[in-house]
Scaffold this motif. Structure first.
Motif, PDB file in Angstrom:
ATOM      1  N   ARG A 171      33.691  46.675  32.616  1.00 17.43           N
ATOM      2  CA  ARG A 171      33.269  45.687  33.658  1.00 17.43           C
ATOM      3  C   ARG A 171      32.191  44.887  33.210  1.00 17.43           C
ATOM      4  NH1 ARG A 171      32.480  47.927  38.012  1.00 17.43           N
ATOM      5  NH2 ARG A 171      34.520  48.349  38.907  1.00 17.43           N
ATOM      6  N   GLU A 188      37.273  42.376  34.370  1.00 13.12           N
ATOM      7  CA  GLU A 188      37.368  43.863  34.246  1.00 13.12           C
ATOM      8  C   GLU A 188      38.487  44.309  33.410  1.00 13.12           C
ATOM      9  OE1 GLU A 188      38.493  44.841  38.271  1.00 13.12           O
ATOM     10  OE2 GLU A 188      36.548  45.403  38.818  1.00 13.12           O
ATOM     11  N   TRP A 194      36.575  36.682  37.980  1.00 11.34           N
ATOM     12  CA  TRP A 194      35.739  35.620  38.851  1.00 11.34           C
ATOM     13  C   TRP A 194      35.492  34.550  37.929  1.00 11.34           C
ATOM     14  CZ3 TRP A 194      34.942  35.181  43.811  1.00 11.34           C
ATOM     15  CH2 TRP A 194      33.705  34.062  44.422  1.00 11.34           C
ATOM     16  N   LEU A 212      27.066  36.551  41.872  1.00 15.88           N
ATOM     17  CA  LEU A 212      27.391  38.099  41.807  1.00 15.88           C
ATOM     18  C   LEU A 212      27.850  38.716  43.199  1.00 15.88           C
ATOM     19  CD1 LEU A 212      25.071  39.228  38.881  1.00 15.88           C
ATOM     20  CD2 LEU A 212      27.738  38.620  38.681  1.00 15.88           C
ATOM     21  N   GLN A 213      26.858  38.562  44.123  1.00 14.35           N
ATOM     22  CA  GLN A 213      27.315  38.966  45.422  1.00 14.35           C
ATOM     23  C   GLN A 213      28.492  38.290  45.986  1.00 14.35           C
ATOM     24  OE1 GLN A 213      23.977  38.226  48.274  1.00 14.35           O
ATOM     25  NE2 GLN A 213      24.547  39.842  49.464  1.00 14.35           N
ATOM     26  N   GLN A 216      31.509  39.903  44.706  1.00 18.44           N
ATOM     27  CA  GLN A 216      31.834  41.290  45.265  1.00 18.44           C
ATOM     28  C   GLN A 216      32.375  41.383  46.432  1.00 18.44           C
ATOM     29  OE1 GLN A 216      28.250  43.806  45.293  1.00 18.44           O
ATOM     30  NE2 GLN A 216      29.084  45.388  46.381  1.00 18.44           N
ATOM     31  N   MET A 217      31.997  40.148  47.427  1.00 24.50           N
ATOM     32  CA  MET A 217      32.441  40.041  48.444  1.00 24.50           C
ATOM     33  C   MET A 217      33.692  39.462  48.727  1.00 24.50           C
ATOM     34  SD  MET A 217      29.064  38.901  50.709  1.00 24.50           S
ATOM     35  CE  MET A 217      29.817  38.533  52.184  1.00 24.50           C
ATOM     36  N   GLY A 220      36.142  41.200  45.201  1.00 24.48           N
ATOM     37  CA  GLY A 220      36.546  42.787  45.020  1.00 24.48           C
ATOM     38  C   GLY A 220      35.815  43.351  43.742  1.00 24.48           C
ATOM     39  N   ILE A 221      34.928  42.545  43.412  1.00 23.19           N
ATOM     40  CA  ILE A 221      34.201  43.119  41.885  1.00 23.19           C
ATOM     41  C   ILE A 221      33.017  44.066  42.367  1.00 23.19           C
ATOM     42  CG2 ILE A 221      33.316  42.485  39.772  1.00 23.19           C
ATOM     43  CD1 ILE A 221      34.906  39.863  39.665  1.00 23.19           C
ATOM     44  N   GLY A 222      33.100  45.251  42.303  1.00 25.19           N
ATOM     45  CA  GLY A 222      32.000  46.058  42.874  1.00 25.19           C
ATOM     46  C   GLY A 222      31.341  46.740  41.661  1.00 25.19           C
ATOM     47  N   GLY A 224      29.073  46.747  39.632  1.00 21.31           N
ATOM     48  CA  GLY A 224      28.167  46.309  38.506  1.00 21.31           C
ATOM     49  C   GLY A 224      28.555  46.192  37.311  1.00 21.31           C
ATOM     50  N   TRP A 245      24.214  44.793  38.008  1.00 22.67           N
ATOM     51  CA  TRP A 245      24.311  44.310  36.620  1.00 22.67           C
ATOM     52  C   TRP A 245      23.281  44.279  35.845  1.00 22.67           C
ATOM     53  CZ3 TRP A 245      29.112  42.313  35.394  1.00 22.67           C
ATOM     54  CH2 TRP A 245      30.065  42.415  36.625  1.00 22.67           C
TER      55      TRP A 245
END
Length: 270
Positions: A171, A188, A194, A212-213, A216-217, A220-222, A224, A245
């Protein structure tokens, strides 16, 4: 790829500055000459920068070379097109992309040139939109200066190609920072998950952290990963990590065999 017998002229085109860089002929071109001019007064749109480019090309007299234009992210709209198995052809995918962009930007999309990037089957595809009138204006500037247009591409896409070999984590992310804007792409494997290019004020680290937050929200990229950061001009201070990250600041790629590749989000000028 440019013919080795042609000189190459790189044009960096931004709202506040235009830079011309001339490279020698040959398979390993060297930097011969460079000129950078900043606009004294910023104006909305791209016309003032176009006029500055026209004057610079006339003064430089670098005709008969091949021009490669790198467009500032200020002139580019980005979108991540969801995968749709019902779309069988590139024309259908482009029509779908135009419909998606029109839902966000309205009828302005009719005046834009769209470039749909390749993507793995089942993954979202990056879309780049550029004002068609701007592309025509850049070609006209080059034609008046007797330059052959080899490519017109987003500057962040060129920088991404130059740095891609350094990003080997499962990632990873890439951030291209210009004055007043940052382009952020998160991956990924080979799939872009994103893509955004928000405006930036004085706190670059805070903007990256917020994006970045959001990734994630909403994306769906969690977990780091590694975030490669390239500054188009002057560097800014950044922390070693933002959340999960790890940040690595890289120098822009040097001119050479990969200086003008055919790769992500190319604008061929059609």
């Amino acid at each position: 790829m440019s013919p080795w017998w042609r000189e190459r002229v790189r044009i960096d085109f931004a709202p506040d500055r235009v830079a011309l860089t001339r490279f020698s002929r040959g398979f390993k071109p060297r930097l011969v000459e460079q000129g950078i001019h900043e606009l004294e007064t910023l104006a909305p749109g791209w016309e003032a920068a176009r006029d500055l480019l026209d004057r610079m090309l006339v003064e430089a007299r670098w005709g008969k070379a091949e021009a490669h234009v790198r467009l500032s992210s200020h002139f580019v709209r980005l979108h991540l097109l969801p995968f749709n198995a019902a779309l069988a052809t590139d024309d259908e995918r482009l029509a779908f992309a135009r419909m998606e962009l029109e839902a966000v930007h309205g009828e302005r999309v009719h005046d834009w040139t769209l470039i749909l990037d390749d993507a793995p089957v089942g993954a979202a595809a990056p879309v780049c939109a550029v004002d068609s009138a701007l592309l025509e204006a850049l070609r006209a500037c080059c034609a008046r200066a007797a330059l052959k247009v080899g490519s017109i591409r987003p500057a962040f896409a060129v920088a991404l190609d130059q740095q891609r070999g350094r990003m080997r984590a499962p990632r990873y992310g890439f951030a291209f920072v210009e004055h007043g804007r940052v382009t952020l792409a998160l991956y990924e494997g080979t799939a872009c998950r994103w893509l955004t290019n928000p405006r930036v004020g004085s706190a670059l680290g805070e903007i990256l952290g917020a994006e970045l937050q959001q990734a994630q929200m909403l994306g769906g990229i969690g977990g780091g990963g590694r975030l490669q950061v390239v500054f188009a001009n002057q560097r800014e201070g950044l922390p070693a990590r933002i959340g999960g990250w790890e940040l690595a600041v890289a120098e822009p790629g040097e001119p050479g065999a990969r200086a003008f590749p055919v790769g992500a989000l190319k604008v061929a000028g059609h």
